[in-house]
Design a protein around this motif. Structure first.
Motif, PDB file in Angstrom:
ATOM      1  N   ASP A  71       1.844  13.278   2.818  1.00  0.00           N
ATOM      2  CA  ASP A  71       2.060  12.535   4.061  1.00  0.00           C
ATOM      3  C   ASP A  71       2.707  13.426   5.120  1.00  0.00           C
ATOM      4  OD1 ASP A  71       2.257  10.386   5.849  1.00  0.00           O
ATOM      5  OD2 ASP A  71       4.233   9.814   5.075  1.00  0.00           O
ATOM      6  N   ILE A  72       3.735  14.172   4.721  1.00  0.00           N
ATOM      7  CA  ILE A  72       4.404  15.081   5.660  1.00  0.00           C
ATOM      8  C   ILE A  72       3.422  16.110   6.201  1.00  0.00           C
ATOM      9  CG2 ILE A  72       6.145  16.910   5.834  1.00  0.00           C
ATOM     10  CD1 ILE A  72       7.789  15.280   3.739  1.00  0.00           C
ATOM     11  N   MET A  73       2.637  16.705   5.292  1.00  0.00           N
ATOM     12  CA  MET A  73       1.702  17.752   5.710  1.00  0.00           C
ATOM     13  C   MET A  73       0.638  17.201   6.645  1.00  0.00           C
ATOM     14  SD  MET A  73       1.362  20.998   5.210  1.00  0.00           S
ATOM     15  CE  MET A  73       0.182  22.357   5.219  1.00  0.00           C
ATOM     16  N   SER A  74       0.247  15.948   6.451  1.00  0.00           N
ATOM     17  CA  SER A  74      -0.795  15.360   7.300  1.00  0.00           C
ATOM     18  C   SER A  74      -0.334  15.182   8.737  1.00  0.00           C
ATOM     19  CB  SER A  74      -1.246  14.005   6.729  1.00  0.00           C
ATOM     20  OG  SER A  74      -0.279  12.997   6.967  1.00  0.00           O
ATOM     21  N   ASN A  75       0.969  15.292   8.974  1.00  0.00           N
ATOM     22  CA  ASN A  75       1.510  15.200  10.328  1.00  0.00           C
ATOM     23  C   ASN A  75       1.811  16.574  10.931  1.00  0.00           C
ATOM     24  OD1 ASN A  75       2.074  12.190  11.073  1.00  0.00           O
ATOM     25  ND2 ASN A  75       2.668  12.375   8.918  1.00  0.00           N
ATOM     26  N   ILE A  76       1.457  17.634  10.195  1.00  0.00           N
ATOM     27  CA  ILE A  76       1.691  18.993  10.682  1.00  0.00           C
ATOM     28  C   ILE A  76       0.395  19.678  11.084  1.00  0.00           C
ATOM     29  CG2 ILE A  76       2.569  21.285  10.040  1.00  0.00           C
ATOM     30  CD1 ILE A  76       4.519  19.898   8.143  1.00  0.00           C
ATOM     31  N   VAL A  77      -0.638  19.508  10.268  1.00  0.00           N
ATOM     32  CA  VAL A  77      -1.937  20.157  10.525  1.00  0.00           C
ATOM     33  C   VAL A  77      -3.043  19.114  10.409  1.00  0.00           C
ATOM     34  CG1 VAL A  77      -1.183  22.436   9.734  1.00  0.00           C
ATOM     35  CG2 VAL A  77      -2.174  20.823   8.093  1.00  0.00           C
ATOM     36  N   SER A 149      -6.426  15.208   7.490  1.00  0.00           N
ATOM     37  CA  SER A 149      -5.149  14.522   7.666  1.00  0.00           C
ATOM     38  C   SER A 149      -5.297  13.090   8.164  1.00  0.00           C
ATOM     39  CB  SER A 149      -4.250  15.324   8.616  1.00  0.00           C
ATOM     40  OG  SER A 149      -3.901  16.555   8.024  1.00  0.00           O
ATOM     41  N   GLN A 150      -6.235  12.850   9.059  1.00  0.00           N
ATOM     42  CA  GLN A 150      -6.439  11.484   9.545  1.00  0.00           C
ATOM     43  C   GLN A 150      -6.868  10.564   8.413  1.00  0.00           C
ATOM     44  OE1 GLN A 150      -8.985  11.061  12.991  1.00  0.00           O
ATOM     45  NE2 GLN A 150      -9.317   8.880  12.613  1.00  0.00           N
ATOM     46  N   LYS A 151      -7.795  11.045   7.572  1.00  0.00           N
ATOM     47  CA  LYS A 151      -8.240  10.249   6.427  1.00  0.00           C
ATOM     48  C   LYS A 151      -7.087  10.006   5.455  1.00  0.00           C
ATOM     49  CE  LYS A 151     -12.592   9.931   7.616  1.00  0.00           C
ATOM     50  NZ  LYS A 151     -13.182   8.634   8.043  1.00  0.00           N
ATOM     51  N   VAL A 152      -6.260  11.015   5.266  1.00  0.00           N
ATOM     52  CA  VAL A 152      -5.090  10.874   4.390  1.00  0.00           C
ATOM     53  C   VAL A 152      -4.214   9.718   4.835  1.00  0.00           C
ATOM     54  CG1 VAL A 152      -2.864  11.955   3.811  1.00  0.00           C
ATOM     55  CG2 VAL A 152      -5.001  13.238   3.527  1.00  0.00           C
ATOM     56  N   GLU A 154      -5.005   7.187   6.767  1.00  0.00           N
ATOM     57  CA  GLU A 154      -5.726   5.914   6.625  1.00  0.00           C
ATOM     58  C   GLU A 154      -5.585   5.382   5.198  1.00  0.00           C
ATOM     59  OE1 GLU A 154      -9.793   6.515   7.725  1.00  0.00           O
ATOM     60  OE2 GLU A 154      -9.312   7.066   9.788  1.00  0.00           O
ATOM     61  N   ILE A 155      -5.746   6.264   4.220  1.00  0.00           N
ATOM     62  CA  ILE A 155      -5.673   5.867   2.818  1.00  0.00           C
ATOM     63  C   ILE A 155      -4.268   5.430   2.435  1.00  0.00           C
ATOM     64  CG2 ILE A 155      -5.812   6.778   0.458  1.00  0.00           C
ATOM     65  CD1 ILE A 155      -8.123   8.589   1.570  1.00  0.00           C
ATOM     66  N   ILE A 156      -3.270   6.193   2.870  1.00  0.00           N
ATOM     67  CA  ILE A 156      -1.889   5.903   2.485  1.00  0.00           C
ATOM     68  C   ILE A 156      -1.391   4.605   3.105  1.00  0.00           C
ATOM     69  CG2 ILE A 156       0.509   6.674   2.695  1.00  0.00           C
ATOM     70  CD1 ILE A 156      -0.496   9.551   2.466  1.00  0.00           C
ATOM     71  N   TYR A 157      -1.662   4.414   4.394  1.00  0.00           N
ATOM     72  CA  TYR A 157      -1.010   3.320   5.119  1.00  0.00           C
ATOM     73  C   TYR A 157      -1.901   2.098   5.373  1.00  0.00           C
ATOM     74  CZ  TYR A 157       2.779   6.584   5.930  1.00  0.00           C
ATOM     75  OH  TYR A 157       3.813   7.473   5.744  1.00  0.00           O
ATOM     76  N   ASP A 158      -3.192   2.304   5.518  1.00  0.00           N
ATOM     77  CA  ASP A 158      -4.056   1.201   5.933  1.00  0.00           C
ATOM     78  C   ASP A 158      -4.934   0.651   4.808  1.00  0.00           C
ATOM     79  OD1 ASP A 158      -3.070   1.506   8.534  1.00  0.00           O
ATOM     80  OD2 ASP A 158      -4.601   3.004   9.016  1.00  0.00           O
ATOM     81  N   VAL A 159      -5.662   1.521   4.136  1.00  0.00           N
ATOM     82  CA  VAL A 159      -6.682   1.059   3.195  1.00  0.00           C
ATOM     83  C   VAL A 159      -6.080   0.664   1.853  1.00  0.00           C
ATOM     84  CG1 VAL A 159      -8.860   1.618   2.066  1.00  0.00           C
ATOM     85  CG2 VAL A 159      -8.366   2.543   4.343  1.00  0.00           C
ATOM     86  N   PHE A 160      -5.263   1.544   1.270  1.00  0.00           N
ATOM     87  CA  PHE A 160      -4.739   1.277  -0.078  1.00  0.00           C
ATOM     88  C   PHE A 160      -3.220   1.070  -0.129  1.00  0.00           C
ATOM     89  CE2 PHE A 160      -8.703   3.691  -0.880  1.00  0.00           C
ATOM     90  CZ  PHE A 160      -9.361   2.728  -1.631  1.00  0.00           C
ATOM     91  N   LYS A 161      -2.511   1.359   0.967  1.00  0.00           N
ATOM     92  CA  LYS A 161      -1.049   1.131   1.041  1.00  0.00           C
ATOM     93  C   LYS A 161      -0.350   1.701  -0.198  1.00  0.00           C
ATOM     94  CE  LYS A 161      -1.804  -3.108   3.725  1.00  0.00           C
ATOM     95  NZ  LYS A 161      -1.959  -2.374   4.967  1.00  0.00           N
ATOM     96  N   LEU A 162      -0.499   2.985  -0.393  1.00  0.00           N
ATOM     97  CA  LEU A 162      -0.096   3.613  -1.653  1.00  0.00           C
ATOM     98  C   LEU A 162       1.410   3.663  -1.867  1.00  0.00           C
ATOM     99  CD1 LEU A 162      -2.686   6.507  -2.016  1.00  0.00           C
ATOM    100  CD2 LEU A 162      -2.678   4.251  -3.095  1.00  0.00           C
ATOM    101  N   PHE A 163       2.197   3.655  -0.814  1.00  0.00           N
ATOM    102  CA  PHE A 163       3.643   3.665  -1.009  1.00  0.00           C
ATOM    103  C   PHE A 163       4.149   2.340  -1.589  1.00  0.00           C
ATOM    104  CE2 PHE A 163       3.977   7.276   2.134  1.00  0.00           C
ATOM    105  CZ  PHE A 163       4.536   8.159   1.230  1.00  0.00           C
ATOM    106  N   GLU A 164       3.296   1.338  -1.590  1.00  0.00           N
ATOM    107  CA  GLU A 164       3.691   0.018  -2.104  1.00  0.00           C
ATOM    108  C   GLU A 164       3.355  -0.162  -3.580  1.00  0.00           C
ATOM    109  OE1 GLU A 164       2.013  -2.987   0.377  1.00  0.00           O
ATOM    110  OE2 GLU A 164       2.716  -2.049   2.255  1.00  0.00           O
ATOM    111  N   LYS A 165       2.801   0.859  -4.233  1.00  0.00           N
ATOM    112  CA  LYS A 165       2.380   0.713  -5.629  1.00  0.00           C
ATOM    113  C   LYS A 165       2.652   1.995  -6.399  1.00  0.00           C
ATOM    114  CE  LYS A 165      -1.821   0.059  -4.113  1.00  0.00           C
ATOM    115  NZ  LYS A 165      -3.242  -0.291  -4.054  1.00  0.00           N
ATOM    116  N   GLU A 166       2.687   1.874  -7.707  1.00  0.00           N
ATOM    117  CA  GLU A 166       2.682   3.049  -8.569  1.00  0.00           C
ATOM    118  C   GLU A 166       1.234   3.381  -8.883  1.00  0.00           C
ATOM    119  OE1 GLU A 166       5.251   3.371 -11.865  1.00  0.00           O
ATOM    120  OE2 GLU A 166       6.900   2.301 -10.927  1.00  0.00           O
ATOM    121  N   PHE A 167       0.874   4.647  -8.780  1.00  0.00           N
ATOM    122  CA  PHE A 167      -0.528   5.016  -8.917  1.00  0.00           C
ATOM    123  C   PHE A 167      -0.626   6.431  -9.478  1.00  0.00           C
ATOM    124  CE2 PHE A 167       0.811   6.947  -5.046  1.00  0.00           C
ATOM    125  CZ  PHE A 167       0.056   8.112  -4.939  1.00  0.00           C
ATOM    126  N   VAL A 168      -1.835   6.794  -9.875  1.00  0.00           N
ATOM    127  CA  VAL A 168      -2.130   8.183 -10.227  1.00  0.00           C
ATOM    128  C   VAL A 168      -3.363   8.613  -9.449  1.00  0.00           C
ATOM    129  CG1 VAL A 168      -1.152   7.971 -12.545  1.00  0.00           C
ATOM    130  CG2 VAL A 168      -3.604   7.570 -12.206  1.00  0.00           C
TER     131      VAL A 168
END
Length: 238
Positions: A71-77, A149-152, A154-168
């Protein structure tokens, strides 16, 4: 310019010795300009004049540590390549090499998922992506992953909300999301890996691009192979 990301936690092998040799493999084999960002732990031997180092305090959720770094890297490059410290390049590569996507298995064909934590979380990921009308390949190849980075985000925050779940396997969420099954190839022809203590024969690495192993595999002799192959100090070391 290629942008390489290593999420890093303190290693059980010295002071992140696996990273030392992974970086040596990059310097030896990436044949165009690249930079390196390390997010997380900082080894004492790391030359911070040659890398972008960002401190990040580790959290209890194992896979969220890598997710925070991504997530951090997606906001740098705009685009970056995710590495882990136990991934090594065995042959010269360019950006075109990293554009080729590989998969491990077709999860649609699994009839018995198993009861281990990773197996059950992989199953959850599969049904998660299927619920979005996506195909369902396992892209956890333990090789470098090229991310937009844009797709990253989208996946983290919009489509799958990954910070809200435990995942692999963030990479499986990502590549299923972008429909990579249309171009993905099987990983086995280009990667040598060792996840048990069976003695390692260096000849199996001939012609391979990537090498990876776990703690059991390290005891097979593959670690000695890595140290011998990449025995020249890199600019990333003090």
């Amino acid at each position: 310019m290629l942008h390489i990301l290593y999420p890093l936690k303190k290693s059980s092998v010295g002071d992140c010795e696996e990273l030392r040799y992974s970086l040596r493999s990059l310097e030896q084999n990436i044949k165009e300009p690249f930079d390196v960002t390390i997010i997380g732990y900082k080894p004492k031997w790391l030359n911070t004049k040659q890398v972008r180092y960002i401190y990040y305090s580790q959290c209890d959720k194992r896979y969220h540590n890598s997710l925070h770094a991504i997530d951090i890297m997606s906001n740098i490059v705009d685009e970056f390549i995710l590495f882990n410290d136990d991934i090594y390049l065995l042959q010269p590569v360019t950006q075109e090499t990293f554009k080729q996507i590989y998969y491990l298995q077709d999860l649609n064909k699994i009839t018995n998922w198993g009861n281990r934590y990773y197996q059950q979380k992989l199953k959850e990921m599969f049904y998660d992506v299927k619920s979005k009308g996506l195909y369902g390949l396992n892209y956890a190849t333990h090789t470098p992953y090229l991310f937009n980075s844009q797709k990253v985000r989208e996946i983290i925050y919009d489509v799958f909300k990954l910070f809200e779940k435990e995942f692999v396997s963030f990479e499986s969420y990502y590549y299923n999301y972008i429909g990579a099954e249309k171009v993905a190839k099987q990983i086995y022809p280009v990667r040598v890996a060792r996840y048990d203590k069976t003695p390692f024969n260096p000849s199996v690495a001939d012609g391979k691009i990537y090498l990876n192993f776990d703690e059991d595999g390290m005891q097979s002799g593959i670690w000695n192979y890595v140290k011998s192959k990449f025995n020249k100090k890199s600019k990333f070391e003090i």
